[in-house]
Design a protein around this motif. Structure first.
Motif, PDB file in Angstrom:
ATOM      1  N   THR A 105       7.530  12.964  -5.026  1.00 58.20           N
ATOM      2  CA  THR A 105       8.284  11.745  -5.311  1.00 58.20           C
ATOM      3  C   THR A 105       7.397  10.544  -5.072  1.00 58.20           C
ATOM      4  O   THR A 105       6.437  10.586  -4.300  1.00 58.20           O
ATOM      5  CB  THR A 105       9.517  11.672  -4.409  1.00 58.20           C
ATOM      6  N   PHE A 106       7.751   9.435  -5.759  1.00 58.51           N
ATOM      7  CA  PHE A 106       6.980   8.209  -5.584  1.00 58.51           C
ATOM      8  C   PHE A 106       7.178   7.678  -4.170  1.00 58.51           C
ATOM      9  O   PHE A 106       8.302   7.611  -3.661  1.00 58.51           O
ATOM     10  CB  PHE A 106       7.437   7.149  -6.584  1.00 58.51           C
ATOM     11  N   ARG A 107       6.111   7.298  -3.560  1.00 58.66           N
ATOM     12  CA  ARG A 107       6.148   6.698  -2.241  1.00 58.66           C
ATOM     13  C   ARG A 107       4.932   5.787  -2.097  1.00 58.66           C
ATOM     14  O   ARG A 107       4.060   5.755  -2.968  1.00 58.66           O
ATOM     15  CB  ARG A 107       6.156   7.765  -1.151  1.00 58.66           C
ATOM     16  N   GLY A 108       4.849   5.084  -0.996  1.00 58.73           N
ATOM     17  CA  GLY A 108       3.723   4.194  -0.768  1.00 58.73           C
ATOM     18  C   GLY A 108       3.716   3.040  -1.749  1.00 58.73           C
ATOM     19  O   GLY A 108       4.739   2.425  -2.049  1.00 58.73           O
ATOM     20  N   ILE A 109       2.525   2.728  -2.268  1.00 62.08           N
ATOM     21  CA  ILE A 109       2.380   1.576  -3.162  1.00 62.08           C
ATOM     22  C   ILE A 109       3.112   1.802  -4.465  1.00 62.08           C
ATOM     23  O   ILE A 109       3.642   0.863  -5.061  1.00 62.08           O
ATOM     24  CB  ILE A 109       0.880   1.302  -3.408  1.00 62.08           C
ATOM     25  N   ARG A 110       3.177   3.053  -4.948  1.00 64.26           N
ATOM     26  CA  ARG A 110       3.859   3.348  -6.213  1.00 64.26           C
ATOM     27  C   ARG A 110       5.340   2.962  -6.152  1.00 64.26           C
ATOM     28  O   ARG A 110       5.926   2.581  -7.168  1.00 64.26           O
ATOM     29  CB  ARG A 110       3.755   4.840  -6.530  1.00 64.26           C
ATOM     30  N   ALA A 111       5.909   3.070  -4.972  1.00 66.61           N
ATOM     31  CA  ALA A 111       7.347   2.826  -4.843  1.00 66.61           C
ATOM     32  C   ALA A 111       7.689   1.346  -4.796  1.00 66.61           C
ATOM     33  O   ALA A 111       8.858   0.972  -4.912  1.00 66.61           O
ATOM     34  CB  ALA A 111       7.876   3.517  -3.585  1.00 66.61           C
ATOM     35  N   LEU A 112       6.695   0.469  -4.623  1.00 64.34           N
ATOM     36  CA  LEU A 112       6.937  -0.969  -4.525  1.00 64.34           C
ATOM     37  C   LEU A 112       6.845  -1.623  -5.892  1.00 64.34           C
ATOM     38  O   LEU A 112       6.279  -1.071  -6.837  1.00 64.34           O
ATOM     39  CB  LEU A 112       5.935  -1.600  -3.557  1.00 64.34           C
ATOM     40  N   TYR A 114       5.539  -4.174  -8.768  1.00 59.78           N
ATOM     41  CA  TYR A 114       4.216  -4.629  -9.202  1.00 59.78           C
ATOM     42  C   TYR A 114       3.121  -3.900  -8.429  1.00 59.78           C
ATOM     43  O   TYR A 114       2.324  -4.517  -7.707  1.00 59.78           O
ATOM     44  CB  TYR A 114       4.064  -6.144  -9.017  1.00 59.78           C
ATOM     45  N   PRO A 115       3.065  -2.578  -8.557  1.00 56.24           N
ATOM     46  CA  PRO A 115       2.123  -1.802  -7.739  1.00 56.24           C
ATOM     47  C   PRO A 115       0.665  -2.097  -8.041  1.00 56.24           C
ATOM     48  O   PRO A 115      -0.175  -2.038  -7.139  1.00 56.24           O
ATOM     49  CB  PRO A 115       2.487  -0.349  -8.069  1.00 56.24           C
ATOM     50  N   TYR A 116       0.353  -2.413  -9.299  1.00 53.67           N
ATOM     51  CA  TYR A 116      -1.055  -2.631  -9.650  1.00 53.67           C
ATOM     52  C   TYR A 116      -1.594  -3.908  -8.995  1.00 53.67           C
ATOM     53  O   TYR A 116      -2.692  -3.905  -8.409  1.00 53.67           O
ATOM     54  CB  TYR A 116      -1.204  -2.709 -11.168  1.00 53.67           C
ATOM     55  N   MET A 117      -0.840  -4.987  -9.093  1.00 60.06           N
ATOM     56  CA  MET A 117      -1.268  -6.223  -8.441  1.00 60.06           C
ATOM     57  C   MET A 117      -1.235  -6.086  -6.922  1.00 60.06           C
ATOM     58  O   MET A 117      -2.108  -6.583  -6.216  1.00 60.06           O
ATOM     59  CB  MET A 117      -0.383  -7.398  -8.880  1.00 60.06           C
ATOM     60  N   ARG A 118      -0.219  -5.382  -6.411  1.00 64.49           N
ATOM     61  CA  ARG A 118      -0.083  -5.233  -4.967  1.00 64.49           C
ATOM     62  C   ARG A 118      -1.260  -4.457  -4.380  1.00 64.49           C
ATOM     63  O   ARG A 118      -1.765  -4.785  -3.297  1.00 64.49           O
ATOM     64  CB  ARG A 118       1.237  -4.546  -4.638  1.00 64.49           C
ATOM     65  N   ALA A 119      -1.699  -3.421  -5.101  1.00 60.26           N
ATOM     66  CA  ALA A 119      -2.824  -2.630  -4.611  1.00 60.26           C
ATOM     67  C   ALA A 119      -4.090  -3.480  -4.524  1.00 60.26           C
ATOM     68  O   ALA A 119      -4.841  -3.411  -3.535  1.00 60.26           O
ATOM     69  CB  ALA A 119      -3.043  -1.424  -5.533  1.00 60.26           C
ATOM     70  N   LEU A 120      -4.337  -4.315  -5.538  1.00 58.24           N
ATOM     71  CA  LEU A 120      -5.537  -5.156  -5.506  1.00 58.24           C
ATOM     72  C   LEU A 120      -5.432  -6.238  -4.432  1.00 58.24           C
ATOM     73  O   LEU A 120      -6.436  -6.633  -3.842  1.00 58.24           O
ATOM     74  CB  LEU A 120      -5.750  -5.793  -6.884  1.00 58.24           C
ATOM     75  N   ILE A 121      -4.211  -6.709  -4.175  1.00 57.22           N
ATOM     76  CA  ILE A 121      -4.037  -7.698  -3.110  1.00 57.22           C
ATOM     77  C   ILE A 121      -4.326  -7.074  -1.750  1.00 57.22           C
ATOM     78  O   ILE A 121      -4.938  -7.686  -0.873  1.00 57.22           O
ATOM     79  CB  ILE A 121      -2.611  -8.278  -3.165  1.00 57.22           C
TER      80      ILE A 121
END
Length: 859
Positions: free
Chosen positions: A155-162, A164-171
């Motif tokens: 199941t999706f968890r971590g950054i995937r579950a939030l 705007y995951p792509y921008m959030r990961a780079l932030i």
């Protein structure tokens, strides 16, 4: 080969080799599977973009999946970064690779080689594609072919579950690096951004109300959509981008607290850094007026700009000038900026407050508060020129209608401080705003700083400082000053500037004589007291008072010089002698006393000049008795000071030098007011020795000056005679010059003026055009012949007289060798007889031949 590289633990060699191969000759499916399996994402970028697929998005999506997976696998995500820059985890390694790839693509370069993307139009469509990926609200992991090591069923968890995951990961990787990538596109002047109707309306009119603090919820963000399907080159709305970034960074859910991202302290530090970088990013584009922000967020921007390292008021002012009044809360912004002690930013906001409150009911008190603070901000500034801007602002605000009355009360309360800042500009302000209320103004200034403030204000009006700034205001204020005001000014002057009292009394009449004399006598101002005694008729008493003061001052100078002279002590007789001038110049007390002595002596000489014909000499003839009293006092000063004659003592020499200066000053004034006979008679009676005593050096200097003036005048006369002789030669040359005449008109009279052209043709000239018509005497008239003979006799007698005088003067000048001769040998034969008053001054008609005259032969 791949297995060999794995055994050598150098799998990156496969990528390096792949970058030098032609990917179009390979099997894409097999090579892509190989690269995904071994996590060779640099090679994956190369194959997708440069292998003929022209796909820049798919490899980035695959890399993001690796970023998400590495974030899920690591036990503690937010660990400290190493100083050498080497990533601590695959999460950092893959994240920085994604940032580097975005940077290359936004700049129009291929990754990793850095070649330009061709064709150029591809960059215009690539940027919107990349932004579409970054702005995805949900992850699309299920739509991609994941690697065999990845669990598809989890199941999706971590950054995937939030969101705007792509921008959030780079932030989470590096907020500043990610925002720098976005700035590459936002700063490109050729970039074409979509704009919502709300944003365009806000930019077109700054009076609209900006977003409220609750505008950045998810529903509102989702509603900001622009139809970009018709133009593939259009980038997303900048306002939408900023709103999404704000919803990620400024909220407290940057990461999921239930997930293993790190400790609370690590998460808090990461959140603070991300917010600071975002606020700097937001401030930049708020100043460019391309985005808007809610009031609470604008307040956060002010707080960041005021408290960051290297904060400057220029940044605050540029932002305030760019923002409309409705985009921030005035009180909150003032609290933040004043706490940071940025006076110019606070000044800007207080001026906004005055403008906002001045015409609104029930806000008079708040308007006065802001006006007080405007004055405070000006006075606290370190730049003296900027401080004086308060006068311009106060005149502008207080010159309005009824609303400006409450501001005038503030100016009255703060006027003493303004006078301390600049008394002339304060008087100018009063002259334009309170010209009819001068009594109230002066009453408000009394007692401040011991009366110094009131004195400076009156001095600016009476002494002429205001007149140089505004003559009209100076005239109006001066007309409203009464005798009592002038008496108050004189009283304060005797306290603060007693040296200028005499000058004020001698140039003004707006005071009471008895009161002024009493003040001057109480404060022992001698020159002013003597002047007032003179005006009251006691001229002798005035002169006596000043001469006695002059004696006292000279004794004070002598004592000051003795205390500073090392050779005056008996034990130091053998020490090195000092230059008398240096003794005087190095003694400040003596310098001040000498200046006062010269001031008193100048007043004495003024008195003598005003009364030079009002008294009798001992021989009962009208003469300069007062002048001789002053001269006697200076001549007898040596005996008063007990200075030995021909003394080599430094103090005596210095005092003799001072007395010589005073004596020279007196004689220069006496020469223009006392006859030379009386002056020489006085010197003869005063000095009985053959060397003329104290007058010798002075008289020699005066005679040398007189001799130099005579030499200058003599040389000027020689130059004048040279010019006159030259003019006479030219006149003679014109008179004897002839012209070729081939034909002459018939029936012409003797007095007709003829014009001869270069061809020899003769025409009658019109006398009214260029010649002054004049009746010439006829030669047939006996009276004219007698007049001519008489004139010739007078001229010859004058020639002989000038010739004898010129000969004797030339002989004397030859002996002296002083005069300068500008004559040549040929010119010296031409005597002054050619320069009679008739020839030099009287108008003559030189265009026609007159009767014969004695002018010499033709050469």
């Amino acid at each position: 080969f791949v297995a060999h590289c794995k055994d050598m633990k150098d799998i990156s060699m496969v990528e390096r080799c792949l970058l030098h191969m032609d990917c179009t000759l390979m099997d894409f499916d097999s090579i892509l599977s190989l690269l995904k399996k071994n996590a060779l994402y640099t090679g994956l970028f190369h194959v997708y973009a440069n292998g003929g697929l022209d796909d820049y998005i798919s490899p980035l999506e695959i890399l993001f999946e690796a970023v998400f997976d590495s974030a899920d696998d690591v036990e503690v995500l937010l660990i400290g970064k190493r100083e050498d820059g080497i990533p601590n985890s695959k999460f950092e390694q893959y994240g920085y690779k994604a940032l580097l790839y975005l940077q290359y693509c936004f700049r129009g370069k291929t990754f990793p080689k850095g070649n330009a993307i061709v064709p150029e139009e591809r960059l215009q469509t690539l940027r919107p594609e990349l932004f579409d990926l970054l702005l995805r609200e949900l992850s699309n992991s299920s739509s991609h072919n994941l690697g065999p090591t990845q669990n598809r069923n989890k199941t999706f968890r971590g950054i995937r579950a939030l969101s705007y995951p792509y921008m959030r990961a780079l932030i989470l990787i590096d907020t500043k690096a990610f925002l720098d990538c976005l700035e590459i596109v936002l700063d490109d002047p050729e970039a074409n951004f979509a704009e919502t109707s709300r944003q365009m309306h806000a930019l077109g009119s700054w009076d609209v109300e900006y977003e409220t603090d609750n505008d950045l919820n998810s529903n509102n963000i989702g509603s900001i959509e622009v139809n970009r399907t018709q133009d593939s080159k259009m980038l997303p709305d900048r306002q939408q981008l900023v709103n999404i970034l704000s919803s990620i960074i400024m909220s407290d859910n940057l990461v999921d607290n239930s997930y293993h991202f790190g400790t609370r302290k690590q998460i808090a530090l990461l959140s603070i850094k991300a917010k600071n970088f975002f606020l700097d990013f937001l401030a930049k584009y708020l100043k460019l007026c391309v985005i808007t922000a809610p009031k609470y967020l604008t307040g956060e921007v002010f707080s960041r700009l005021c408290n960051k390292a290297g904060a400057s008021e220029e940044e605050i002012l540029s932002l305030l000038n760019a923002l409309p009044r409705s985009s921030y809360d005035l009180d909150d912004a003032l609290y933040t900026i004043e706490r940071a002690q940025m006076t110019r930013g606070a000044l800007f906001l207080h001026k906004v407050g005055v403008t906002f409150c001045i015409d609104r009911d029930g806000m008079a008190e708040k308007c006065q508060y802001h006006f007080h603070r405007v004055i405070d901000c000006h006075l606290k500034d370190g730049d003296s020129d900027f401080k004086k801007g308060v006068f311009v602002y106060a005149r502008k605000e207080c010159s309005g209608g009824n609303e400006s009355g409450m501001l005038k009360n503030v100016v009255l309360q703060r006027l003493p401080e303004l006078v301390k800042l600049d008394s002339v500009l304060s008087a100018h302000l009063v002259g334009e705003v309170f010209v009819e209320e001068i009594d109230m103004i002066l009453s408000s200034l009394k007692g401040h700083d011991g009366g110094r403030v009131e004195y400076n204000f009156l001095h600016a009006i009476i002494a002429g400082g205001l007149n140089r700034v505004d003559a009209v205001a100076a005239q109006e204020l001066s007309a409203n000053l009464t005798v009592n005001h002038h008496h108050s000014y004189l009283l304060l002057m005797t306290k603060f500037q007693p040296d200028v009292v005499y000058q004020y009394l001698s140039t003004n009449q707006n005071y009471r004589l008895n009161d002024a004399l009493k003040l001057c006598q109480e404060h022992k101002i001698t020159d002013a007291s003597a002047y007032l005694l003179e005006r009251m008729g006691d001229v002798s008493g005035a002169l006596k008072l000043m001469l006695e003061t002059l004696d006292t001052r000279m004794i004070t100078v002598k004592n000051a010089l003795q205390h500073s002279n090392p050779t005056s002590h008996p034990a130091r007789k053998g020490s090195r002698a000092f230059d008398p001038k240096s003794i005087v110049h190095n003694n400040e007390t003596a310098q001040k006393e000498i200046s006062r002595i010269k001031q008193i002596l100048s007043a004495v000489l003024d008195l003598c000049e005003r009364n030079k014909n009002d008294h009798l000499t001992l021989e009962n003839e009208r003469g300069p008795l007062f002048w001789f009293h002053a001269l006697d006092r200076l001549v007898n000063a040596k005996s008063l000071l007990r200075l030995p004659k021909d003394s080599t003592d430094d103090t005596s020499t210095a005092m003799s030098m001072v007395l010589s200066e005073l004596l020279l000053m007196t004689m220069q004034r006496m020469i223009s007011n006392v006859s030379l006979y009386d002056l020489m008679h006085k010197i003869r009676d005063t000095v009985h020795s053959c060397d003329l005593g104290e007058f010798r050096e002075m008289l020699v200097s005066m005679l040398k000056t007189y001799s130099s003036e005579l030499d200058v005048c003599s040389s000027a006369v020689d130059v004048m005679y040279y010019d006159i002789r030259h003019m006479s030669y030219e006149k003679k040359r014109l008179k004897v010059r002839g012209s070729l005449v081939k034909e002459c008109p018939n029936n012409i009279s003797k007095r007709t003026i003829l014009d001869v052209d270069p061809g020899g043709n003769c025409e009658t000239a019109n006398q009214s055009d260029g010649y002054k018509k004049k009746e010439l005497p006829s030669t047939n008239d006996p009276s004219s012949a007698l007049d001519a003979v008489s004139l010739l006799q007078r001229r010859r007698r004058s020639e002989r007289h000038h010739a004898r005088k010129g000969y004797s003067a030339g002989k004397m000048n030859t002996r002296r060798g002083k005069n300068i001769s500008f004559l040549t040998v040929a010119e010296s034969h031409f005597t002054s007889r050619r320069i009679g008053p008739y020839n030099a001054c009287e108008d003559r008609e030189v265009g026609c031949l007159s009767d014969a005259q004695h002018v010499g032969g033709l050469f």
